[in-house]
Design a protein around this motif. Structure first.
Motif, PDB file in Angstrom:
ATOM      1  N   ALA A  28       0.847  -1.191   0.000  1.00 47.92           N
ATOM      2  CA  ALA A  28       0.000   0.000   0.000  1.00 47.92           C
ATOM      3  C   ALA A  28       0.882   1.239   0.000  1.00 47.92           C
ATOM      4  O   ALA A  28       2.080   1.173   0.255  1.00 47.92           O
ATOM      5  CB  ALA A  28      -0.912   0.008   1.229  1.00 47.92           C
ATOM      6  N   ALA A  29       0.260   2.354  -0.296  1.00 46.71           N
ATOM      7  CA  ALA A  29       1.010   3.606  -0.344  1.00 46.71           C
ATOM      8  C   ALA A  29       1.434   4.026   1.058  1.00 46.71           C
ATOM      9  O   ALA A  29       0.900   3.577   2.051  1.00 46.71           O
ATOM     10  CB  ALA A  29       0.144   4.698  -0.976  1.00 46.71           C
ATOM     11  N   VAL A  30       2.415   4.910   1.114  1.00 49.84           N
ATOM     12  CA  VAL A  30       2.838   5.470   2.395  1.00 49.84           C
ATOM     13  C   VAL A  30       1.664   6.211   3.012  1.00 49.84           C
ATOM     14  O   VAL A  30       0.959   6.948   2.324  1.00 49.84           O
ATOM     15  CB  VAL A  30       4.016   6.449   2.179  1.00 49.84           C
ATOM     16  CG1 VAL A  30       4.376   7.141   3.484  1.00 49.84           C
ATOM     17  CG2 VAL A  30       5.207   5.687   1.624  1.00 49.84           C
ATOM     18  N   PRO A  31       1.392   6.007   4.298  1.00 49.01           N
ATOM     19  CA  PRO A  31       0.226   6.644   4.910  1.00 49.01           C
ATOM     20  C   PRO A  31       0.223   8.156   4.716  1.00 49.01           C
ATOM     21  O   PRO A  31       1.197   8.835   4.940  1.00 49.01           O
ATOM     22  CB  PRO A  31       0.367   6.285   6.400  1.00 49.01           C
ATOM     23  CG  PRO A  31       1.193   5.031   6.407  1.00 49.01           C
ATOM     24  CD  PRO A  31       2.132   5.167   5.251  1.00 49.01           C
ATOM     25  N   ALA A  32      -0.966   8.627   4.258  1.00 46.84           N
ATOM     26  CA  ALA A  32      -1.131  10.065   4.096  1.00 46.84           C
ATOM     27  C   ALA A  32      -2.163  10.615   5.062  1.00 46.84           C
ATOM     28  O   ALA A  32      -2.181  11.791   5.352  1.00 46.84           O
ATOM     29  CB  ALA A  32      -1.567  10.377   2.654  1.00 46.84           C
ATOM     30  N   SER A  33      -3.040   9.741   5.549  1.00 51.16           N
ATOM     31  CA  SER A  33      -4.083  10.152   6.469  1.00 51.16           C
ATOM     32  C   SER A  33      -4.275   9.050   7.492  1.00 51.16           C
ATOM     33  O   SER A  33      -3.922   7.899   7.260  1.00 51.16           O
ATOM     34  CB  SER A  33      -5.400  10.403   5.722  1.00 51.16           C
ATOM     35  OG  SER A  33      -5.243  11.398   4.742  1.00 51.16           O
ATOM     36  N   THR A  34      -4.846   9.395   8.621  1.00 52.18           N
ATOM     37  CA  THR A  34      -5.150   8.409   9.647  1.00 52.18           C
ATOM     38  C   THR A  34      -6.653   8.310   9.801  1.00 52.18           C
ATOM     39  O   THR A  34      -7.324   9.306  10.033  1.00 52.18           O
ATOM     40  CB  THR A  34      -4.520   8.805  10.991  1.00 52.18           C
ATOM     41  OG1 THR A  34      -3.110   8.891  10.817  1.00 52.18           O
ATOM     42  CG2 THR A  34      -4.837   7.761  12.056  1.00 52.18           C
ATOM     43  N   PHE A  35      -7.188   7.095   9.657  1.00 54.90           N
ATOM     44  CA  PHE A  35      -8.604   6.855   9.818  1.00 54.90           C
ATOM     45  C   PHE A  35      -8.782   5.935  11.018  1.00 54.90           C
ATOM     46  O   PHE A  35      -7.965   5.059  11.264  1.00 54.90           O
ATOM     47  CB  PHE A  35      -9.204   6.198   8.576  1.00 54.90           C
ATOM     48  CG  PHE A  35      -8.916   6.950   7.304  1.00 54.90           C
ATOM     49  CD1 PHE A  35      -9.113   8.316   7.225  1.00 54.90           C
ATOM     50  CD2 PHE A  35      -8.440   6.291   6.186  1.00 54.90           C
ATOM     51  CE1 PHE A  35      -8.847   9.014   6.062  1.00 54.90           C
ATOM     52  CE2 PHE A  35      -8.178   6.977   5.017  1.00 54.90           C
ATOM     53  CZ  PHE A  35      -8.385   8.345   4.953  1.00 54.90           C
ATOM     54  N   LEU A  36      -9.862   6.103  11.747  1.00 55.54           N
ATOM     55  CA  LEU A  36     -10.074   5.331  12.955  1.00 55.54           C
ATOM     56  C   LEU A  36     -11.427   4.640  12.936  1.00 55.54           C
ATOM     57  O   LEU A  36     -12.430   5.257  12.604  1.00 55.54           O
ATOM     58  CB  LEU A  36      -9.994   6.240  14.186  1.00 55.54           C
ATOM     59  CG  LEU A  36      -8.663   6.940  14.445  1.00 55.54           C
ATOM     60  CD1 LEU A  36      -8.814   7.870  15.637  1.00 55.54           C
ATOM     61  CD2 LEU A  36      -7.569   5.919  14.705  1.00 55.54           C
ATOM     62  N   ALA A  37     -11.438   3.336  13.295  1.00 58.22           N
ATOM     63  CA  ALA A  37     -12.692   2.657  13.560  1.00 58.22           C
ATOM     64  C   ALA A  37     -13.060   3.011  14.995  1.00 58.22           C
ATOM     65  O   ALA A  37     -12.415   2.569  15.942  1.00 58.22           O
ATOM     66  CB  ALA A  37     -12.528   1.149  13.394  1.00 58.22           C
ATOM     67  N   VAL A  38     -14.058   3.867  15.140  1.00 55.32           N
ATOM     68  CA  VAL A  38     -14.302   4.447  16.451  1.00 55.32           C
ATOM     69  C   VAL A  38     -15.363   3.714  17.250  1.00 55.32           C
ATOM     70  O   VAL A  38     -15.508   3.962  18.438  1.00 55.32           O
ATOM     71  CB  VAL A  38     -14.694   5.931  16.320  1.00 55.32           C
ATOM     72  CG1 VAL A  38     -13.555   6.729  15.740  1.00 55.32           C
ATOM     73  CG2 VAL A  38     -15.945   6.094  15.471  1.00 55.32           C
ATOM     74  N   THR A  39     -16.130   2.852  16.609  1.00 51.64           N
ATOM     75  CA  THR A  39     -17.226   2.177  17.287  1.00 51.64           C
ATOM     76  C   THR A  39     -17.342   0.752  16.789  1.00 51.64           C
ATOM     77  O   THR A  39     -17.073   0.464  15.631  1.00 51.64           O
ATOM     78  CB  THR A  39     -18.565   2.907  17.021  1.00 51.64           C
ATOM     79  OG1 THR A  39     -18.429   4.280  17.343  1.00 51.64           O
ATOM     80  CG2 THR A  39     -19.701   2.304  17.826  1.00 51.64           C
ATOM     81  N   SER A  40     -17.748  -0.149  17.678  1.00 52.92           N
ATOM     82  CA  SER A  40     -18.067  -1.519  17.290  1.00 52.92           C
ATOM     83  C   SER A  40     -19.453  -1.828  17.839  1.00 52.92           C
ATOM     84  O   SER A  40     -19.699  -1.710  19.037  1.00 52.92           O
ATOM     85  CB  SER A  40     -17.032  -2.499  17.863  1.00 52.92           C
ATOM     86  OG  SER A  40     -17.338  -3.817  17.470  1.00 52.92           O
ATOM     87  N   ILE A  41     -20.370  -2.209  16.958  1.00 55.65           N
ATOM     88  CA  ILE A  41     -21.765  -2.412  17.336  1.00 55.65           C
ATOM     89  C   ILE A  41     -22.081  -3.906  17.324  1.00 55.65           C
ATOM     90  O   ILE A  41     -22.017  -4.545  16.268  1.00 55.65           O
ATOM     91  CB  ILE A  41     -22.704  -1.678  16.361  1.00 55.65           C
ATOM     92  CG1 ILE A  41     -22.294  -0.213  16.227  1.00 55.65           C
ATOM     93  CG2 ILE A  41     -24.156  -1.821  16.807  1.00 55.65           C
ATOM     94  CD1 ILE A  41     -22.990   0.507  15.088  1.00 55.65           C
ATOM     95  N   PRO A  42     -22.425  -4.513  18.458  1.00 54.99           N
ATOM     96  CA  PRO A  42     -22.795  -5.933  18.465  1.00 54.99           C
ATOM     97  C   PRO A  42     -24.093  -6.157  17.686  1.00 54.99           C
ATOM     98  O   PRO A  42     -25.058  -5.404  17.831  1.00 54.99           O
ATOM     99  CB  PRO A  42     -22.987  -6.250  19.950  1.00 54.99           C
ATOM    100  CG  PRO A  42     -22.316  -5.137  20.682  1.00 54.99           C
ATOM    101  CD  PRO A  42     -22.433  -3.927  19.803  1.00 54.99           C
TER     102      PRO A  42
END
Length: 516
Positions: A28-42
């Motif tokens: 993959a490309a060199v990271p340019a942005s940071t994305f976050l999985a902020v929630t996990s829904i059962p």
């Protein structure tokens, strides 16, 4: 000697061992942005398919518990109880009429759910062997890929009945998507091809298009291209839907990309089942953006909600991950208001769902976000005069409009009262040797100290004075009495100014001459 054979049912939701994948890691490309999985829904057991209803609610097909969960995409919470459907529900869709069509791979049927009431409508619709994916097509119909029958079934969504004979496609069809030209693209996992169907005639067009190994899902980007996620080759093939030819080299993504979706902004996401991650790439350039986003166990499908949140079903985790991004801001309207606060403002941008707002470091009140996550309305808090930074914070991050809002002092009208010049004409004699002018704030009724007053005779400036604590400015008239007498008086002028709490408007007065 016995030989274990993997059943077609197992093949639909399980990946056959691929020697070529041993130890393979996609680039993959060199990271340019940071994305976050902020929630996990059962949700239910072994969730697979995801679909967004007109209400913006998310419908999740739980293959292991034979039901469908409903998630409110504003609050990211499950609403109501699970909706029972057929055996092993997989990749569902919501048709334009608002009904959800759920393919039950274990019972060879499609269940129909009214998303307004979250109740099942009528009896399940019998289709082909092991239905996999349902997709809406033009003309009020849906197509259903039948994994074990190598066909596509057509359902009329007005009558919820099968129409016409099945359409023959390649081996083990799974994904299906419709391009702007009305053609449907069907991924044939068992033959490593994509079949193109003319939805006006329900007939295949041309020869199948060769793609990567084990193509599983397909999505159409805003640019009209079809993007095919290939489980076995860890990449995405791009098809020009005008020429039905492959465009450029495959895009390397994570290990075993089972699902793919493209947002309205042209950003694409692959659910990499063997890597427990989501790869992000830009369909404008077909290049990967940033590092893969960690999600739950066994991500198998992905979809983008109208509010630009990304939802990922994790088949081994019995949950849905939510990815939310930094909220880019576009503007604030109006961009100025009084220091007392109370100005209704509208902030535009994207990814604004769940936002809080501060202006000049102080929290705004009455914050609401539209369902699309593109507009915030709020009430400004009190603030100090001058520019202030507007900051929006969401679960995915924060962004600011630096000096985006200006706090303005209120404008107060003033009055200036000049006292007449006192004299005796024969001979001239000054009884009261000072010209005086008193400045008053008409809003507060109080005298205004520290302001500059100009004294003029005609157009000639003859003196300048500053108001004292009682708002009075004084200027000695002794040397200019003759001019005052000749002009019939003098003028006092206040050009305007400000205090720490208000802007003062200009005022003036003319004073004559009186003889005691």
């Amino acid at each position: 000697m016995s030989t274990q054979v993997q059943s077609p049912m197992q093949e639909l939701l399980q990946t056959a061992a691929l020697p070529s994948q041993a130890g393979q890691v996609s680039q993959a490309a060199v990271p340019a942005s940071t994305f976050l999985a902020v929630t996990s829904i059962p949700v239910g057991n072994n969730p697979v398919g995801l679909a967004i209803a007109p209400s913006s609610d998310l419908y999740v097909a739980n293959s292991g518990s034979a039901n469908v969960s409903v998630i409110n995409t504003t609050t990211d919470t499950v609403i109501g109880g699970p909706i029972g459907v057929g055996g092993t529900p997989v990749w569902l869709t919501v048709a334009p009429n608002g009904n959800a069509y759920v393919p039950n791979s274990g019972s060879n049927t499609v269940s129909v759910i009214n998303t307004a009431t979250n109740t099942v409508i009528g009896a399940p619709i019998a289709v082909g062997n092991q239905p996999a994916v349902v997709a809406a097509v033009p003309g009020g119909r849906v197509y259903v890929t039948n994994f074990a029958a190598n066909t596509v079934t057509v359902i009329d969504t007005t009558t919820n009945t099968v129409i016409g004979p099945p359409i023959n496609v390649g081996a083990q069809p799974v994904g299906i998507a419709v391009a702007p030209n009305g053609n449907a693209y069907v991924t044939n996992r068992g033959s490593n091809t994509v079949t193109v169907i003319d939805t006006a005639t329900d007939l295949p067009i041309g020869a199948p298009i060769p793609v990567g190994a084990q193509p599983n899902f397909v999505a159409i980007a805003p640019n009209g291209n079809a993007y095919v996620a290939n489980i076995g080759s860890n990449n995405v093939t791009v098809i020009n839907t005008i020429s039905n030819t492959v465009v450029g080299a495959p895009i390397a993504v994570g290990n075993q990309p089972w699902g793919i979706a493209v947002g309205a902004d042209g950003i694409a996401y692959t659910a990499n089942r063997a890597a427990n991650s989501v790869t992000v790439f830009d369909t404008a350039t077909n290049t990967v953006v940033g590092a893969p986003v960690p999600v739950g166990a066994g991500p198998i499908a992905v979809t983008v909600a109208p509010n630009n949140k990304v939802y990922v079903s994790n088949i081994n985790g019995n949950n849905v991950s939510v990815i939310q991004f930094d909220p880019p801001l576009t503007s604030i309207t109006p961009n100025s208001g009084p220091v007392a606060g109370g100005t209704p403002v509208t902030i535009t941008g994207t990814n604004l769902t769940g936002a809080t707002v501060t202006i000049g470091g102080n929290p705004a009140t009455g914050v609401t976000v539209n369902p699309a996550g593109t507009q915030i309305t709020a009430i400004t808090p009190p603030g100090a005069a001058g520019p202030a930074t507007v900051t929006v914070t969401t679960p995915g991050g924060s962004a600011s409009l630096v000096n985006g809002f200006t706090y303005l002092l209120p404008v107060h009208a003033t009055s200036l009262v000049a006292t007449p010049a006192l004299s005796k004409l024969f001979p001239p004699h000054v009884y009261f040797p000072f010209l005086t002018a008193t400045l008053t704030d008409q809003v507060t009724g109080l005298p205004v100290p520290g302001q500059t007053i100009l004294f003029k005779i005609g157009s000639n400036l003859v003196g300048i004075a500053t108001t004292d604590a009682q708002g009075v400015a004084r200027f000695n008239e002794t040397l200019i009495l003759t001019l005052i007498l000749a002009n019939g008086g003098y003028d006092a002028e206040f050009a305007g100014g400000s205090t720490g709490s208000a802007i003062l408007s200009p005022s003036s007065d003319h004073a004559g001459v009186i003889e005691p």
